[in-house]
Design a protein around this motif. Structure first.
Motif, PDB file in Angstrom:
ATOM      1  N   TRP A  65      40.876  38.491  42.384  1.00  0.00           N
ATOM      2  CA  TRP A  65      39.817  37.983  41.511  1.00  0.00           C
ATOM      3  C   TRP A  65      38.596  37.557  42.313  1.00  0.00           C
ATOM      4  O   TRP A  65      37.459  37.710  41.867  1.00  0.00           O
ATOM      5  N   PRO A 105      43.491  41.746  37.168  1.00  0.00           N
ATOM      6  CA  PRO A 105      42.129  41.187  37.108  1.00  0.00           C
ATOM      7  C   PRO A 105      41.078  42.123  36.510  1.00  0.00           C
ATOM      8  O   PRO A 105      39.998  41.650  36.130  1.00  0.00           O
ATOM      9  N   GLN A 126      35.228  39.249  40.913  1.00  0.00           N
ATOM     10  CA  GLN A 126      34.676  38.406  39.857  1.00  0.00           C
ATOM     11  C   GLN A 126      33.173  38.581  39.688  1.00  0.00           C
ATOM     12  O   GLN A 126      32.661  38.592  38.556  1.00  0.00           O
TER      13      GLN A 126
END
Length: 864
Positions: free
Chosen positions: A284, A366, A288
């Motif tokens: 992540w 993710p 992200q």
């Protein structure tokens, strides 16, 4: 220092760097004519779908080069570390920036040239291609449209360089490119409409303006491109010279430095995270800053699409919700293994013996969870809309395809050796790998859910291949496995659909078929040669005797004499008068007594139909007067006392009544003679449905109004000329059996592989399904089913036993007619054959009613 040699080597280096992208796009462009030829050969739309694909590829592929070249030339060097090495060399920054821009510009220009040649081949090879392009893309291939496309590519290229120089991470640059280009192009269109003073045009190709306005627009466009050139050059200087003042992007540091750092709480020893949590956290951290912007962009577009009805300026941007979501899902899939592929950082896991399944699962989650969130968000927002933006019935189809695009992206990110290339290879990979599936499923609208089988196969493929990826064994065996899994994923929906169609095919009724083939009926005698499937087969019948589909009426001169000639002619039918003339003479002018009357009633109550007709003809005198006007018996403007040519109104009305009686007798003659031709094997179901049945129906309408009507030739009651129930039943049965036997002759080939067969003047299997043996076999089985029901219905006097049996017959007929395109909503479709079958009980019931009424009136005249 030899500047020329340095320049040549820089250009050579940059060319090698984007060589994989150019090879992929070049192969796709060269394969485009083959793909277009295949689509044209497998479709029945005259090449329209093929030309749409050709133009879309002509626009898409060069623009993929414009998007990918800056990201690969700058982003790849940033990932491999060669960008810092370039800054240590005694080179002018202008040489580095100019070589990258020159190579990219030449690549885009070459892609446009090659794509244009490919498009020209498609246009030259396909018939009526210019008409298809003009209809689907108005103005696209004009000079203005081509210049607009070139301008867009130049804008895309320069903005791509600006974003790549401004942001360290190539992923962040690509994510930022999408909203920047969208907003920029929207502003360009607004400015162009203002400068050209044409606010209602959808594109530059639709605008009409004086020459000076066009030159002003060209000048503003060139100034805009010059401004973008200066901007990207300034950003290149900042990136190559002053590293401390470069526009920093945290994602670059996250991917290269912070991705594998444990959380601060774990560093100080407060807790020990589980391996799964640590791997999820690590993945992540490196995705992200690319996932969140894509989610925000799609969310904003969805909000704009819901507000488009209230704020008109948002209309153009709201149209991007669906395509941007599609691209975002592809890029989410491409982001799955991207961070670990940079500088082969995945070797960290291979060296420490971490479970391959854990690595695969923590890479997928993710990106898969945000992908599911995007699909749900777009699904909810689009479902609440009205108008063209609402997906409606396409929502399940879109969800299935979006899952497939994500699956393609995650497999490509595992496959390619250059991580940045996965973002540009994914659209091409999805288009090429799923094209066969797309072409196949376009003929199976109700089976688009089968695409949900593609993502699991692609995800399973990445799970099986992740061991080789971790070990760095991306050899020929690795590539062969990727291709094999891709073929399996693309073929699985086709196999599922074919298996479903095979399982749901009705069983063959061997016993019933043998009885039908053994039925003793007369063979066809002396038919026309080269006959169309929806025309009578007897040479004695004129095509004008057929009941026209439309309700138009045209009565030619000397109608009375021609009616008498038709009655005297014992050899032919319809060579003196046409059915439309008879309908105009017999039908009341104030009513619509065509074939649509009383057809499709749920209760099939012939008594109720007769009562409706009796109440509708209450004002017979005025209707006959209108009829006299329609046949020209009284000129417009003539008084009721004198028609203007020496005839009184009474004379005109009497002529109309005489013509009406003659026309009624002609209709009864046609009905009897055509039915007799059917019994003799000289006519089939078409003559029965299009001549005998509508002629008798129309004659019964007239007799229902006046059952005592007599023949003007033989002075016999016309009621006695109505075909008997036995003649009607036998002619129907023989016609249906004869048509079923004709259908058994097999499917005919017309044109390039186009197979067709017909029943009762209706072609079976619409669309492309006729090319598949399974669909032809299903159509044959359903023809058997509804034919058996028709014969049973004829035996029962034309009545369906229940409403359910009537719906079952219609379903069986439409299954044979529409094939793979059949859906429950198709029951609303109407055909001449369905109207005849569902109104089959009307004739015997109405004939019986007319006979009873004639007998009652006869008794009133002669009480004794």
């Amino acid at each position: 220092m030899n500047t020329q040699r340095i320049w040549q080597r820089l250009v050579w280096k940059d060319g090698l760097m984007i060589k994989p992208l150019l090879l992929a796009i070049g192969i796709a462009i060269l394969a485009a004519p083959l793909l277009v030829a295949f689509v044209s050969a497998t479709s029945d739309d005259g090449g329209r779908a093929a030309m749409v694909i050709a133009v879309m590829m002509w626009v898409l592929l060069p623009n993929l080069v414009a998007i990918g070249a800056p990201a690969m030339l700058i982003g790849t060097e940033e990932e491999t570390g060669t960008f810092r090495w370039l800054r240590t060399l005694p080179l002018r920054w202008q040489l580095i920036a100019d070589s990258k821009l020159l190579v990219s510009a030449l690549a885009v220009a070459g892609a446009w040239l090659l794509a244009s040649c490919s498009l020209w081949i498609c246009i030259w090879a396909l018939p009526h291609s210019d008409q298809h392009v003009a209809r689907a893309f108005p103005g696209m291939l004009t000079m203005t449209g081509v210049l607009q496309a070139m301008f867009f590519s130049a804008t895309l290229l320069l903005i791509g360089f600006a974003s790549s120089y401004a942001l360290r991470s190539p992923v962040a640059a690509l994510v930022a490119l999408l909203p920047i280009v969208s907003i920029t192009w929207y502003v360009i269109v607004v400015i162009a409409t203002i400068l050209m003073d044409d606010r209602y045009a959808n594109s530059l190709a639709d605008m009409t303006a004086p020459a000076w306005q066009w030159w002003r627009l060209i000048a503003v466009g060139m100034a805009f491109l010059a401004g973008l050139f200066v901007l990207q050059r300034w950003l290149a200087r900042r990136r190559l010279l002053d590293t401390e003042k470069t526009l920093s992007n945290p994602m670059g540091a996250v991917v290269t430095a912070e991705a594998y750092r444990p959380p601060p709480m774990a560093v100080v020893g407060l807790y020990r995270p589980s391996p799964i949590f640590a791997l999820l956290w690590q993945q992540w951290r490196q995705v992200q800053l690319a996932v969140l912007p894509m989610v925000v962009i799609v969310f904003v577009l969805c909000v704009m699409s819901t507000s488009r009805n209230y704020f008109r300026p948002m209309h153009a941007m709201a149209e991007l919700a669906i395509p941007v979501t599609t691209l975002a899902l592809m890029w989410l899939g491409a982001l799955t293994f991207y961070g670990d592929s940079v500088r082969r950082q995945c070797a960290f896991f291979a060296d420490r013996g971490i479970s391959k399944s854990q690595i695969w699962l923590t890479r997928i989650i993710p990106t898969l969870v945000p992908a599911l969130f995007l699909i749900a968000m777009v699904f909810v927002t689009q479902q609440s809309q009205d108008g063209p933006q609402r997906m409606g019935d396409m929502e399940p189809i879109s969800v299935a395809w979006w899952f497939a695009f994500y699956g393609c992206g995650q497999l490509v990110s595992l496959w390619v050796k250059r991580p940045v290339l996965s973002f540009f290879a994914t659209p091409a990979f999805a288009m090429i790998s799923l094209m066969m599936t797309v072409i196949f499923l376009t003929g199976y609208v109700g089976y688009q859910w089968a695409m949900l089988a593609v993502p699991p196969v692609l995800l399973f493929a990445s799970w099986r291949l992740i061991g080789r990826w971790l070990d760095g064994r991306m050899d020929r065996g690795f590539h062969v496995r990727v291709v094999a899994w891709t073929v399996a994923a693309a073929a699985l929906p086709i196999l599922i659909v074919m298996a479903s169609r095979w399982v749901t095919t009705p069983m063959q009724m061997d016993g019933w078929r043998r009885s039908m083939l053994a039925e003793s009926i007369p063979a066809a005698k002396n038919p026309r040669q080269g006959l169309s499937y929806d025309l009578p087969i007897s040479r004695a019948i004129s095509f004008e005797a057929m009941s026209p589909i439309t309700a138009g009426t045209h009565i030619r001169p000397q109608i009375t004499d021609r009616l008498r000639l038709e009655l005297d002619d014992a050899e032919t039918i319809g060579f003196h008068v046409g059915f439309s003339e008879l309908r105009g003479l017999v039908s009341l002018a104030s009513l619509n007594l065509g074939l649509s009357v009383a057809l499709g009633e749920e209760d099939q109550n012939s008594d109720a139909m007769g009562m409706e007709l009796d109440s509708a003809i209450a004002d017979l005198d005025s209707a006959i007067t209108e009829l006299a006007d329609s046949v020209g018996a009284r000129p417009a403007g003539a008084t009721t006392e004198d028609s203007g040519d020496g005839q009184t109104t009474q004379d005109a009305v009497m002529r109309a009544v005489v013509n009406r009686q003659l026309a009624t007798e002609v209709l009864l003659k046609w009905s009897r003679e055509v039915r007799q031709l059917v019994l003799d094997g000289q006519e089939g179901l078409i003559g029965l449905v299009r001549i005998a049945e509508p002629a008798e129906r129309l004659a019964l309408h007239a007799l229902n109004a006046d059952p005592t009507m007599k023949s003007l030739v033989s002075d016999k009651p016309l009621v006695d000329m109505i075909p008997s129930d036995d003649l009607r039943r036998r002619s129907r049965r023989i016609a249906v059996i004869h048509e079923w036997r004709r259908y058994q002759h097999g499917w005919n080939t017309v044109g390039f592989g186009h197979l067709w067969n017909s029943f009762g003047g209706v072609k079976m299997l619409d669309g492309r399904a006729h090319r598949y043996w399974i669909e032809r076999n299903r159509a044959d089985r359903y023809v058997d089913l509804f034919t058996r029901q028709m014969i049973e219905q004829i035996r029962d006097g034309g009545l369906f036993v229940t409403v359910a049996s009537r719906e079952q017959w219609r379903d069986d007929f439409l299954q044979a007619k529409l094939g793979s395109l059949y859906q429950p909503g198709s029951r609303q479709l109407e055909y001449t054959l369905t109207q005849w079958v569902e109104g089959m009980s009307y004739l015997p019931a109405t004939a019986q009613q007319v006979r009873r009424e004639a007998a009652r009136l006869e008794k009133l005249k002669d009480p004794a």
